[in-house]
Design an enzyme around this catalytic site. Sequence first.
Site, short mmCIF file in Angstrom:
data_model
loop_
_atom_site.label_atom_id
_atom_site.label_comp_id
_atom_site.label_asym_id
_atom_site.label_seq_id
_atom_site.Cartn_x
_atom_site.Cartn_y
_atom_site.Cartn_z
N GLN A 17 13.26 -4.77 -6.64
CA GLN A 17 12.40 -5.53 -7.55
C GLN A 17 12.25 -4.88 -8.92
O GLN A 17 12.33 -5.56 -9.95
CB GLN A 17 11.03 -5.74 -6.90
CG GLN A 17 10.08 -6.58 -7.74
CD GLN A 17 8.99 -7.21 -6.91
OE1 GLN A 17 9.27 -8.08 -6.09
NE2 GLN A 17 7.76 -6.78 -7.10
N ALA A 74 14.51 -6.68 -1.82
CA ALA A 74 15.13 -6.77 -3.14
C ALA A 74 14.79 -5.55 -3.98
O ALA A 74 13.69 -4.99 -3.85
CB ALA A 74 14.65 -8.03 -3.85
N GLN A 100 -5.43 -11.97 -3.71
CA GLN A 100 -4.45 -12.50 -4.65
C GLN A 100 -5.00 -13.61 -5.56
O GLN A 100 -4.57 -13.73 -6.72
CB GLN A 100 -3.23 -12.99 -3.88
CG GLN A 100 -2.47 -11.84 -3.21
CD GLN A 100 -1.59 -12.27 -2.06
OE1 GLN A 100 -1.30 -13.46 -1.90
NE2 GLN A 100 -1.15 -11.32 -1.24
N HIS A 127 3.38 -13.83 -5.87
CA HIS A 127 2.23 -14.11 -5.01
C HIS A 127 0.98 -13.39 -5.48
O HIS A 127 -0.09 -13.55 -4.89
CB HIS A 127 2.55 -13.70 -3.57
CG HIS A 127 2.73 -12.22 -3.39
ND1 HIS A 127 3.62 -11.47 -4.14
CD2 HIS A 127 2.12 -11.33 -2.55
CE1 HIS A 127 3.56 -10.21 -3.77
NE2 HIS A 127 2.66 -10.09 -2.81
N ALA A 151 -5.23 -12.19 0.93
CA ALA A 151 -5.86 -10.95 0.46
C ALA A 151 -6.68 -11.23 -0.80
O ALA A 151 -7.42 -12.20 -0.86
CB ALA A 151 -4.79 -9.88 0.24
N ASP A 195 -5.65 5.94 2.49
CA ASP A 195 -5.66 4.49 2.35
C ASP A 195 -6.83 3.90 3.14
O ASP A 195 -7.09 4.30 4.29
CB ASP A 195 -4.35 3.88 2.85
CG ASP A 195 -4.21 2.42 2.45
OD1 ASP A 195 -4.90 1.57 3.05
OD2 ASP A 195 -3.44 2.13 1.52
N GLU A 254 3.80 -4.43 -11.57
CA GLU A 254 5.19 -4.24 -11.95
C GLU A 254 5.63 -5.28 -12.97
O GLU A 254 6.36 -4.97 -13.92
CB GLU A 254 6.07 -4.29 -10.70
CG GLU A 254 5.85 -3.11 -9.76
CD GLU A 254 6.49 -3.33 -8.40
OE1 GLU A 254 7.31 -4.27 -8.27
OE2 GLU A 254 6.19 -2.57 -7.47
N SER A 282 2.95 -5.96 -7.04
CA SER A 282 3.93 -6.79 -7.75
C SER A 282 3.41 -7.20 -9.12
O SER A 282 4.16 -7.22 -10.10
CB SER A 282 4.26 -8.04 -6.92
OG SER A 282 5.02 -7.71 -5.79
N HIS A 309 0.83 -1.21 0.00
CA HIS A 309 0.00 0.00 0.00
C HIS A 309 0.86 1.26 0.00
O HIS A 309 0.59 2.21 -0.72
CB HIS A 309 -0.92 0.01 1.22
CG HIS A 309 -2.08 -0.93 1.08
ND1 HIS A 309 -3.39 -0.50 1.09
CD2 HIS A 309 -2.14 -2.27 0.91
CE1 HIS A 309 -4.19 -1.54 0.93
NE2 HIS A 309 -3.46 -2.63 0.84
N TRP A 345 -1.29 -6.99 -5.88
CA TRP A 345 -1.58 -6.11 -7.02
C TRP A 345 -0.36 -5.28 -7.41
O TRP A 345 -0.07 -5.09 -8.59
CB TRP A 345 -2.75 -5.18 -6.68
CG TRP A 345 -3.19 -4.35 -7.86
CD1 TRP A 345 -2.85 -3.06 -8.14
CD2 TRP A 345 -4.01 -4.79 -8.94
NE1 TRP A 345 -3.43 -2.65 -9.32
CE2 TRP A 345 -4.15 -3.70 -9.83
CE3 TRP A 345 -4.66 -6.00 -9.24
CZ2 TRP A 345 -4.91 -3.77 -11.00
CZ3 TRP A 345 -5.42 -6.07 -10.40
CH2 TRP A 345 -5.52 -4.98 -11.27
#
Length: 485
Positions: free
Chosen positions: A346, A344, A386, A361, A384, A115, A369, A366, A23, A364
């Site tokens: 990423q 990392a 996912q 996983h 969540a 948020d 991206e 990741s 988030h 949203w």
Amino acid sequence: MGSEDETMSKLEMYFFPFLGGGHMIPMIDTARVFASHRVKSTVLAVPSEAGVISKTINRDQDTLGLDIHLHVLAASSSSFNFGDMTALPSTDTSALRLPFEELLSSHPPDCLVLDTFHRWASDVVTDLSVPYIIFNGSGCFPRCVNHALDLHAPQDKVESDDEPFIVPGLPHRIELTKSQVPQFHRKENKGFPPKRLHKPPTGNIGFLINSFQELEPDYIEYYKKHIDPRVWLVGPVSLINNSTSDKSTRGQSSAISESICLDFLATKPPNSVIYISFGSSARLPFLQFAEIAHALENSRHFFIWAIGKHSGDPTPKPDSSLLPDGFEDRISDSGQGLIIRGWAPQLLILENEAVGAFVTHCGWNSMMEGLCAGLATATWPLSAEQFNNERLVTEVLNVGVKVGSKEWRGHDDVERSVIGRETVSAAVEMVMGDGDEAMERRRRAAEVRVVARRALEKGGSSYEGAEELIEHLRRMPKGETKQSS
């Protein structure tokens, strides 16, 4: 700039992210996007996160001349500290209420981006008559699936947890099992989690989404028709990160130097490396790591693996006890793999031309991206929304394959089934192999990359979405918080 820009007062927006990485990171990027649209943007942060965030904001000020700032909210409790961005959705952030209220009272913005997990904050904002818009960190598709689950409850009509069902009323054929549906969508758990954890904010002026028109057009239309018409899409916001410094320090300082990552990737052919990461808060069973290690080593593909947490342990292992004996020495000596313990870089990895696929996983952030990098994905959802996101990748966009995760669990649930090495190997081969289906997935993923980048450019759908929200805020009377379409 024209005379109109010189005479028009600058719009001021605050951005109040939740503490979890999925988030906070996109919210900060969103603030930067609006700063690039000539908005005075201020990110509200806790002291433990301020150091990392300030580096990004200072770069934007110094190199791009953006009007973006950081305001630190000192919590009323000294024990309030989540500096590793692993706060769970249930985390109570109400210790920030007093400094938050003082800031809004003394210097109210034209709009607050809030948020959804700051559940207490909407009452404060409404009482102070500050216009606010909700940010929830996900896209339209997963929200549409949840809406259909609540409306039709097909998960409560099957006889077993592993019996598949079709989610009714959606533009595509979306199939789930009851075991993949969050507990709070199941009839036997309607009282869990407590209402305070999913209380919907009221009085907002709409919703800000990190997505773009071309990614999920059918579900944007569904969202506007069945959930709320007041939605603005401004993503993919990760594309605001253009420099190597932006990508290598996004979120936190990396646990590994960028030179080590880039040197490893520089020796590999294009599209030959698979990147594996399960995000900032996911936990896997202890035994799962050995199965993944065997699958990767036997695959013959190059890889970078960001090792996260395992169930029951709140910190990454400091040694190789998670992995088979000799594994790290072998992959290091052969040059096959690189292990990263901790945070990392990423974006830096995903966008390198040597990387060809992503095991994710399906958070949203990741997932977006990976799509922006044009990568086929092997999906391994855990919690969540996912499992919903997995269906977007595998059944709507057709750029991914399912590894075989079958059970939705809470972020801190230690009881997860272990997926065997043969199953993991098969999924890796389906995204990294040279068969017709694998090549077609990569072709479609490359097309998504092109339209994603176009969306944020001047004249693109998300660029215009940000401009439309700015114009909407300019037209609003000062202090208007009532819902309006």
